[in-house]
Design an enzyme around this catalytic site. Structure first.
Site: not given
Length: 178
Positions: A90-91
């Site tokens: 979930d960058l």
């Protein structure tokens, strides 16, 4: 927190991130659960801003030396996580924090809440086909729900999208639906 598999995943991933030894990942000092089952994390307190605050609207761009500085530090943290078998998944600019420290600015990777620990001795506790992440930054294999194909390369894809945004001030993809 009520699902046993979710609790196990939280414990496993909190322990994995807490074990990382780098100034480029937020430090986790403690984690666990209260008697009522409430899960908690105790993390370092940070002052500064997220990378989202650095992204200027078009046609402005973040200057190349600044991008080099930010990316070098973010990739150092991500590299330590990847070497430990942790895929962030979930960058996004909101999960890269530019911390103001007594030693100058330090970029830290935050929010490993949906990270995946890839080890042969650890059971996979993420449901197959579960869509996890922020769609604008998800690699094609993530969007397709191909859990077995999600890996460090998926995080690199997200970093590429972030890099594009830093240079252009806009997302590379525009759609009204996922």
């Amino acid at each position: 927190a009520a699902a046993d598999a979710s609790r196990q995943r939280f414990q496993r991933e909190a322990a994995s991130v807490a074990a990382l030894s780098t100034r480029h990942v937020v430090s986790i000092y403690d984690f666990g659960s209260e008697l009522d089952g409430t899960l908690y994390l105790v993390m370092e307190y940070l002052q500064g801003h997220t990378l989202r605050d650095e992204i200027a609207p078009p046609p402005a761009a973040v200057p190349l030396p600044r991008v080099n500085f930010l990316f070098d530090q973010a990739l150092r943290g991500l590299g330590v996580a990847h070497r430990a078998g942790i895929v962030h998944r979930d960058l996004k600019p909101e999960n890269l924090f530019v911390a103001d420290t007594d030693d100058g600015e330090v970029v830290k990777v935050l929010d490993f809440g949906i990270a995946r620990v890839q080890r042969g001795d650890t059971p996979n506790l993420t449901n197959s086909g579960a869509l996890m992440g922020t769609p604008a930054y998800m690699a094609p294999e993530q969007v397709a729900g191909n859990r077995g194909q999600v890996g460090a390369h998926s995080d690199v894809y997200a970093m590429g999208v972030i890099l594009y945004e830093l240079f252009t001030g806009a997302s590379p993809f525009h759609a009204e639906t996922l």
